[in-house]
Design a protein around this motif. Structure first.
Motif, PDB file in Angstrom:
ATOM      1  N   ILE A   3      11.128  -0.899  -0.279  1.00 53.82           N
ATOM      2  CA  ILE A   3      10.178  -0.855  -1.378  1.00 53.82           C
ATOM      3  C   ILE A   3      10.708   0.021  -2.514  1.00 53.82           C
ATOM      4  CG2 ILE A   3       8.893   1.123  -0.510  1.00 53.82           C
ATOM      5  CD1 ILE A   3       6.376  -0.215  -1.383  1.00 53.82           C
ATOM      6  N   LEU A   4      11.557   0.973  -2.160  1.00 51.98           N
ATOM      7  CA  LEU A   4      12.099   1.876  -3.175  1.00 51.98           C
ATOM      8  C   LEU A   4      12.811   1.114  -4.280  1.00 51.98           C
ATOM      9  CD1 LEU A   4      13.583   4.726  -1.019  1.00 51.98           C
ATOM     10  CD2 LEU A   4      11.978   5.014  -2.890  1.00 51.98           C
ATOM     11  N   PHE A   5      13.645   0.156  -3.898  1.00 50.20           N
ATOM     12  CA  PHE A   5      14.409  -0.548  -4.920  1.00 50.20           C
ATOM     13  C   PHE A   5      13.509  -1.400  -5.791  1.00 50.20           C
ATOM     14  CE2 PHE A   5      16.913  -4.185  -6.449  1.00 50.20           C
ATOM     15  CZ  PHE A   5      17.812  -3.487  -7.235  1.00 50.20           C
ATOM     16  N   TRP A   6      12.590  -2.134  -5.135  1.00 49.26           N
ATOM     17  CA  TRP A   6      11.716  -2.979  -5.947  1.00 49.26           C
ATOM     18  C   TRP A   6      10.740  -2.135  -6.744  1.00 49.26           C
ATOM     19  CZ3 TRP A   6      12.450  -7.314  -8.060  1.00 49.26           C
ATOM     20  CH2 TRP A   6      13.347  -8.197  -7.472  1.00 49.26           C
ATOM     21  N   SER A  11       9.334  -0.668 -11.913  1.00 51.99           N
ATOM     22  CA  SER A  11       9.048   0.363 -12.898  1.00 51.99           C
ATOM     23  C   SER A  11       9.775   0.072 -14.201  1.00 51.99           C
ATOM     24  CB  SER A  11       9.466   1.725 -12.359  1.00 51.99           C
ATOM     25  OG  SER A  11      10.871   1.785 -12.255  1.00 51.99           O
ATOM     26  N   LEU A  12      10.726  -0.823 -14.134  1.00 53.31           N
ATOM     27  CA  LEU A  12      11.438  -1.204 -15.351  1.00 53.31           C
ATOM     28  C   LEU A  12      10.677  -2.275 -16.132  1.00 53.31           C
ATOM     29  CD1 LEU A  12      15.094  -1.474 -13.996  1.00 53.31           C
ATOM     30  CD2 LEU A  12      14.000   0.467 -15.085  1.00 53.31           C
ATOM     31  N   LEU A  13       9.612  -2.800 -15.526  1.00 53.08           N
ATOM     32  CA  LEU A  13       8.916  -3.927 -16.140  1.00 53.08           C
ATOM     33  C   LEU A  13       7.874  -3.473 -17.146  1.00 53.08           C
ATOM     34  CD1 LEU A  13       8.170  -5.952 -12.922  1.00 53.08           C
ATOM     35  CD2 LEU A  13      10.244  -5.898 -14.288  1.00 53.08           C
ATOM     36  N   SER A  14       7.512  -4.399 -18.021  1.00 50.71           N
ATOM     37  CA  SER A  14       6.419  -4.081 -18.942  1.00 50.71           C
ATOM     38  C   SER A  14       5.110  -4.168 -18.166  1.00 50.71           C
ATOM     39  CB  SER A  14       6.395  -5.066 -20.102  1.00 50.71           C
ATOM     40  OG  SER A  14       5.675  -6.213 -19.741  1.00 50.71           O
TER      41      SER A  14
ATOM     42  N   TRP B  72       7.447   8.700  -6.704  1.00 48.54           N
ATOM     43  CA  TRP B  72       7.241   7.978  -5.446  1.00 48.54           C
ATOM     44  C   TRP B  72       5.749   7.712  -5.264  1.00 48.54           C
ATOM     45  CZ3 TRP B  72       9.266   5.195  -1.740  1.00 48.54           C
ATOM     46  CH2 TRP B  72       8.533   5.040  -0.559  1.00 48.54           C
ATOM     47  N   PRO B  73       5.300   6.509  -4.904  1.00 45.73           N
ATOM     48  CA  PRO B  73       6.125   5.312  -4.701  1.00 45.73           C
ATOM     49  C   PRO B  73       6.447   4.588  -6.007  1.00 45.73           C
ATOM     50  CG  PRO B  73       3.859   4.763  -4.207  1.00 45.73           C
ATOM     51  CD  PRO B  73       3.871   6.216  -4.578  1.00 45.73           C
ATOM     52  N   PHE B 136      -4.967  -8.555  -3.082  1.00 44.89           N
ATOM     53  CA  PHE B 136      -5.776  -8.387  -1.870  1.00 44.89           C
ATOM     54  C   PHE B 136      -6.530  -7.055  -1.920  1.00 44.89           C
ATOM     55  CE2 PHE B 136      -1.521  -6.779  -0.934  1.00 44.89           C
ATOM     56  CZ  PHE B 136      -1.741  -5.597  -0.256  1.00 44.89           C
ATOM     57  N   PRO B 137      -7.624  -6.925  -1.167  1.00 45.98           N
ATOM     58  CA  PRO B 137      -8.436  -5.703  -1.217  1.00 45.98           C
ATOM     59  C   PRO B 137      -7.641  -4.456  -0.839  1.00 45.98           C
ATOM     60  CG  PRO B 137      -9.592  -7.446  -0.039  1.00 45.98           C
ATOM     61  CD  PRO B 137      -8.191  -7.936  -0.259  1.00 45.98           C
ATOM     62  N   GLU B 138      -7.918  -3.371  -1.507  1.00 44.80           N
ATOM     63  CA  GLU B 138      -7.342  -2.041  -1.232  1.00 44.80           C
ATOM     64  C   GLU B 138      -5.831  -1.974  -1.463  1.00 44.80           C
ATOM     65  OE1 GLU B 138      -9.141  -0.067   2.451  1.00 44.80           O
ATOM     66  OE2 GLU B 138      -9.298  -2.206   2.892  1.00 44.80           O
ATOM     67  N   MET B 139      -5.284  -2.953  -2.183  1.00 46.67           N
ATOM     68  CA  MET B 139      -3.822  -2.950  -2.325  1.00 46.67           C
ATOM     69  C   MET B 139      -3.365  -1.748  -3.154  1.00 46.67           C
ATOM     70  SD  MET B 139      -3.272  -6.081  -4.941  1.00 46.67           S
ATOM     71  CE  MET B 139      -3.711  -5.927  -6.677  1.00 46.67           C
ATOM     72  N   GLU B 140      -2.220  -1.197  -2.741  1.00 49.74           N
ATOM     73  CA  GLU B 140      -1.604  -0.080  -3.449  1.00 49.74           C
ATOM     74  C   GLU B 140      -0.125  -0.379  -3.621  1.00 49.74           C
ATOM     75  OE1 GLU B 140      -2.139   3.788  -1.733  1.00 49.74           O
ATOM     76  OE2 GLU B 140      -4.169   3.299  -1.047  1.00 49.74           O
ATOM     77  N   LEU B 141       0.493   0.236  -4.629  1.00 45.14           N
ATOM     78  CA  LEU B 141       1.914  -0.031  -4.874  1.00 45.14           C
ATOM     79  C   LEU B 141       2.803   0.400  -3.712  1.00 45.14           C
ATOM     80  CD1 LEU B 141       2.368   0.711  -8.662  1.00 45.14           C
ATOM     81  CD2 LEU B 141       2.998  -1.398  -7.493  1.00 45.14           C
ATOM     82  N   PHE B 142       2.308   1.297  -2.879  1.00 47.25           N
ATOM     83  CA  PHE B 142       3.098   1.710  -1.707  1.00 47.25           C
ATOM     84  C   PHE B 142       3.315   0.534  -0.762  1.00 47.25           C
ATOM     85  CE2 PHE B 142       3.692   3.211   2.565  1.00 47.25           C
ATOM     86  CZ  PHE B 142       4.548   4.296   2.421  1.00 47.25           C
ATOM     87  N   ASP B 143       2.330  -0.381  -0.726  1.00 47.63           N
ATOM     88  CA  ASP B 143       2.313  -1.470   0.254  1.00 47.63           C
ATOM     89  C   ASP B 143       3.341  -2.535  -0.115  1.00 47.63           C
ATOM     90  OD1 ASP B 143       1.485  -3.763   1.847  1.00 47.63           O
ATOM     91  OD2 ASP B 143      -0.391  -2.683   2.177  1.00 47.63           O
TER      92      ASP B 143
END
Lengths: 87, 324
Positions: A3-6, A11-14, B72-73, B136-143
């Motif tokens: 997930i780090l890379f994506w 984060s580079l996206l608008s 992070w994340p 989807f419900p409760e989605m976060e960028l960590f997921d």
């Protein structure tokens, strides 16, 4: 950890692109009528393609050789797996 | 704009590498003794964890300038941009000897086998796969299932296997059922979901994909695909489920024996039995996922990218032809 890379790429996206993805619900069912909408959801689009402009080297040796030849610093993203693919 | 400037810096002022610390650390002692690994080890010797995950700026001489991953994340692009700019300034202040060192690595210094040493034959069916979850419900960028993330993958079929995607008789109205082993490669290698699941062949409950010639004019044959897919995993490692449908369309050139266009689209529900603290957030276990398989445009930035599961679920014929 991929997930780090994506995360880095995203984060580079608008923010406009992300807002569209999150606010517009794609079709509930796949049919010939909804086909193009489902395709659009699965595709990378707009600024999501920015990272493709970078000539990523898949290994350190190729990076060092080009950095040496062009006299440029080497940016190395090191994570688990091929970061151009899965997260 | 900030992101565009960051990419411009990568393009114009740097050489960019995307690789795996895990693969380098897993090399044999013999491979670690070679120049490539030694360069990497030397470059990151100033970093607390040695060869470790992160975004690093180093000189071609093997000197660490900065570790620049911040946030992070969700990475802090602004700070990363500043750190990268500072690294470039620092690089330019070094003497030529400090920047470049005394030698460039040679092919014989290579420690890690790379996938682009051998090209996938042009006569094969070479597909590029993208998949993305729905909101989807409760989605976060960590997921990892968050719809801001796209899974990109490759899928290959040999010149012989490619023929499984066209009916035996190329006349309008001709219908045929796809061979299970062709559909299995799509399913077992998780091309219809984001991320990866440890599917086994016995987890496939439904893999019914049919094809029909909808027009045949001259050498150009238009084919439509339609299918139902269902997997129920029940192993120690995976209890995922998938229930989805497939539509696709392709144009086959019967003279040149190649696809002029090819698309398979799936939409289905991917269920996870146990949410993992290092991959997921919230309580949602089932998420809808859309996926697309299309002819691979062979982007320069994806040079050397093999299917994520390579060579799992590939035939002996394919694996032998691509032995690196």
């Amino acid at each position: 950890m991929r997930i780090l890379f994506w995360g880095f790429i995203c984060s580079l996206l608008s923010q406009v692109v992300l807002a569209d993805r999150l606010s517009v619900r794609a079709p509930e069912e796949l049919s010939w009528k909804t086909y193009d909408e489902v395709v659009r959801h699965a595709l990378q689009s707009g600024d999501e393609l920015l990272y493709q402009k970078v000539d990523w080297k898949s290994n350190v040796l190729d990076g060092q050789r080009e950095g040496y030849k062009d006299d440029k610093p080497i940016v190395m993203i090191l994570f688990f797996g091929d970061h151009r693919s899965n997260c | 704009m900030q992101s565009k400037r960051f990419v411009e810096l990568l393009q114009k002022e740097c050489v960019s590498v995307a690789s795996s610390d895990v693969r380098y650390n897993g090399l044999s002692d013999a491979m670690k003794a070679k120049g490539e690994y030694q360069f990497l080890r030397r470059s990151l010797s100033g970093h607390a964890h040695g060869i470790h995950q992160g975004v690093f700026v180093v000189t071609p001489s093997g000197k660490l300038l900065k570790k620049i991953n911040w946030g992070w994340p969700v990475p802090d692009v602004g700070e990363m941009h500043r750190q990268l700019e500072q690294s470039i300034v620092a690089y330019k202040k070094l003497s030529k000897g400090e920047r470049l060192g005394v030698e460039v690595l040679k092919e014989t210094d290579r420690s890690m086998r790379v996938a682009d040493r051998k090209d996938v034959p042009a006569g094969w069916l070479r597909l590029r796969n993208t998949s993305r979850s729905y909101v989807f419900p409760e989605m976060e960028l960590f997921d990892i299932r968050h719809p801001s993330y796209v899974t990109v993958d490759k899928l290959w079929f040999s010149g012989v296997e490619k023929l499984c995607f066209i009916p035996g008789v190329l006349k309008k109205g001709e219908k045929e059922v796809m061979k299970p082993e062709v559909v299995s490669r799509v399913l077992l290698n998780s091309h219809m979901i984001t991320g990866r699941s440890a599917w086994w062949r016995e987890h496939i409950r439904v893999a019914d994909v049919g094809m029909e010639v909808v027009s045949a004019k001259g050498d150009q044959v238009e084919i439509r695909y339609r299918g139902k897919l269902k997997l129920v995993a029940d192993s120690k490692w995976c209890k995922d489920t998938y229930d989805g449908s497939l539509l696709g369309k392709a144009v086959w050139d019967s003279g040149k024996k190649r696809f002029l266009s090819f698309e398979w689209v799936t939409l289905g529900s991917h269920g996870i039995d146990s949410l993992l603290s290092n991959m997921h957030r919230g309580t949602t276990k089932s998420v809808d996922v859309a996926s697309l398989l299309r002819l691979d445009p062979y982007l320069k930035c994806e040079r050397g990218m093999a299917p994520a599961h390579w060579p799992e679920n590939y035939s002996r014929e394919v694996v032998d032809a691509l032995k690196w």
